[in-house]
Design an enzyme around this catalytic site. Structure first.
Site, mmCIF file in Angstrom:
data_model
loop_
_atom_site.group_PDB
_atom_site.id
_atom_site.type_symbol
_atom_site.label_atom_id
_atom_site.label_comp_id
_atom_site.label_asym_id
_atom_site.label_seq_id
_atom_site.Cartn_x
_atom_site.Cartn_y
_atom_site.Cartn_z
ATOM 1 N N ASP A 67 0.862 -1.171 0.000
ATOM 2 C CA ASP A 67 0.000 0.000 0.000
ATOM 3 C C ASP A 67 0.907 1.232 0.000
ATOM 4 O O ASP A 67 1.947 1.242 0.664
ATOM 5 C CB ASP A 67 -0.920 -0.003 1.224
ATOM 6 C CG ASP A 67 -2.133 0.875 0.993
ATOM 7 O OD1 ASP A 67 -2.711 0.833 -0.112
ATOM 8 O OD2 ASP A 67 -2.510 1.626 1.904
ATOM 9 N N TYR A 146 0.205 9.466 -9.416
ATOM 10 C CA TYR A 146 0.710 10.829 -9.241
ATOM 11 C C TYR A 146 2.102 11.043 -9.850
ATOM 12 O O TYR A 146 2.711 12.096 -9.626
ATOM 13 C CB TYR A 146 0.756 11.169 -7.743
ATOM 14 C CG TYR A 146 -0.589 11.124 -7.041
ATOM 15 C CD1 TYR A 146 -1.512 12.153 -7.209
ATOM 16 C CD2 TYR A 146 -0.936 10.060 -6.204
ATOM 17 C CE1 TYR A 146 -2.742 12.133 -6.559
ATOM 18 C CE2 TYR A 146 -2.162 10.025 -5.551
ATOM 19 C CZ TYR A 146 -3.056 11.057 -5.725
ATOM 20 O OH TYR A 146 -4.270 11.045 -5.088
HETATM 21 P P1 IMP Z 1 -2.466 2.206 -3.540
HETATM 22 O O1 IMP Z 1 -1.186 1.749 -2.914
HETATM 23 O O2 IMP Z 1 -2.740 1.428 -4.788
HETATM 24 O O3 IMP Z 1 -3.601 2.265 -2.580
HETATM 25 O O4 IMP Z 1 -2.156 3.673 -4.056
HETATM 26 C C1 IMP Z 1 -2.810 4.825 -3.596
HETATM 27 C C2 IMP Z 1 -2.804 5.882 -4.681
HETATM 28 O O5 IMP Z 1 -1.485 6.398 -4.819
HETATM 29 C C3 IMP Z 1 -3.243 5.385 -6.047
HETATM 30 O O6 IMP Z 1 -4.029 6.369 -6.669
HETATM 31 C C4 IMP Z 1 -1.956 5.195 -6.792
HETATM 32 O O7 IMP Z 1 -2.114 5.448 -8.167
HETATM 33 C C5 IMP Z 1 -1.050 6.244 -6.143
HETATM 34 N N1 IMP Z 1 0.313 5.743 -6.127
HETATM 35 C C6 IMP Z 1 0.794 4.683 -5.443
HETATM 36 N N2 IMP Z 1 2.095 4.498 -5.720
HETATM 37 C C7 IMP Z 1 2.421 5.449 -6.625
HETATM 38 C C8 IMP Z 1 3.618 5.740 -7.323
HETATM 39 O O8 IMP Z 1 4.644 5.063 -7.220
HETATM 40 N N3 IMP Z 1 3.555 6.795 -8.151
HETATM 41 C C9 IMP Z 1 2.445 7.552 -8.322
HETATM 42 N N4 IMP Z 1 1.307 7.316 -7.724
HETATM 43 C C10 IMP Z 1 1.292 6.267 -6.866
#
Ligand code: IMP
Length: 194
Positions: A67, A146
């Site tokens: 996460d 992002y």
């Molecule tokens: P999750 O870990 O998938 O819950 O990510 C949460 C949010 O942060 C999502 O919208 C992902 O697209 C964004 N996110 C997670 N890791 C990255 C990254 O390495 N680069 C850019 N956005 C990220």
């Protein structure tokens, strides 16, 4: 060759993780798309712990899940644990509007990996942080989420302007997976029963 499941529906995360674990010759990372509840908690660690407890009842092989979140200093850490929801609703453009032309743009990404091996009942958490700042405009088409608005410390380009290998050198995920890779290197591979 031992299989390690990476439970994620995000192909971008899998590509970055695979690049970091490629050097561990005896482990093959496999993307597994299984939905698990991403609870609304105060920390990424709690989300990961809950995910492990849920998935360990479903999977018979060792697995990892991850996460991540973007924490912006001027917004008191927002979007943080709400990063996925905020990305879906207002996206990169919305974050740029919230910051307007503010000079203070410090931010960091955090990644938390949870590893679980059902055979040994071993559970491990690995974390990585990437400090940097939010750009004034979206730049680059690589990566995901992002990436077009995050510039890591020591760079002028956004993650969106970097190849996977370069992003991994600076990124939160690159760092957490580096720790996971060291853990596997120390672990006697014969003990990593699958
Ligand atoms: P999750 O870990 O998938 O819950 O990510 C949460 C949010 O942060 C999502 O919208 C992902 O697209 C964004 N996110 C997670 N890791 C990255 C990254 O390495 N680069 C850019 N956005 C990220």
């Amino acid at each position: 060759m031992k299989i390690l499941y990476f439970v994620t529906s995000n192909k971008g995360k899998y590509i970055e993780a695979e690049e970091k674990l490629r050097e561990i010759k005896n482990i093959k990372l496999e993307q597994k798309r299984i939905d698990y509840p991403e609870i609304q908690a105060d920390t990424l660690e709690e989300v990961v712990e809950y995910g492990i407890e849920y998935l360990k009842k479903k999977l018979k092989k060792p697995f990892i899940l991850e996460d991540a979140g973007l924490f912006i200093e001027h917004l008191n850490g927002f979007p943080g644990v709400y990063s996925a929801y905020v990305f879906k609703t207002i996206g990169c453009k919305g974050i740029l509007s919230l910051l307007d032309d503010m000079e203070e743009r410090n931010a960091y990404f955090k990644s938390v990996i949870g590893f679980y091996d059902p055979r040994t009942n071993e559970k491990k958490i690995f974390k990585g942080i990437s400090k940097g700042e939010i750009s004034f405009e979206m730049r680059g088409t690589q990566g995901f989420g992002y990436d077009p608005i995050f510039i890591p410390e020591g760079e002028s380009r956004t993650f969106g302007e970097m190849e996977t290998k370069e992003k991994n050198r600076y990124s939160h995920r690159g760092k957490s997976f580096e720790k996971l890779a060291s853990f596997f290197k120390k672990l006697k591979i014969e003990n990593f029963k699958v």
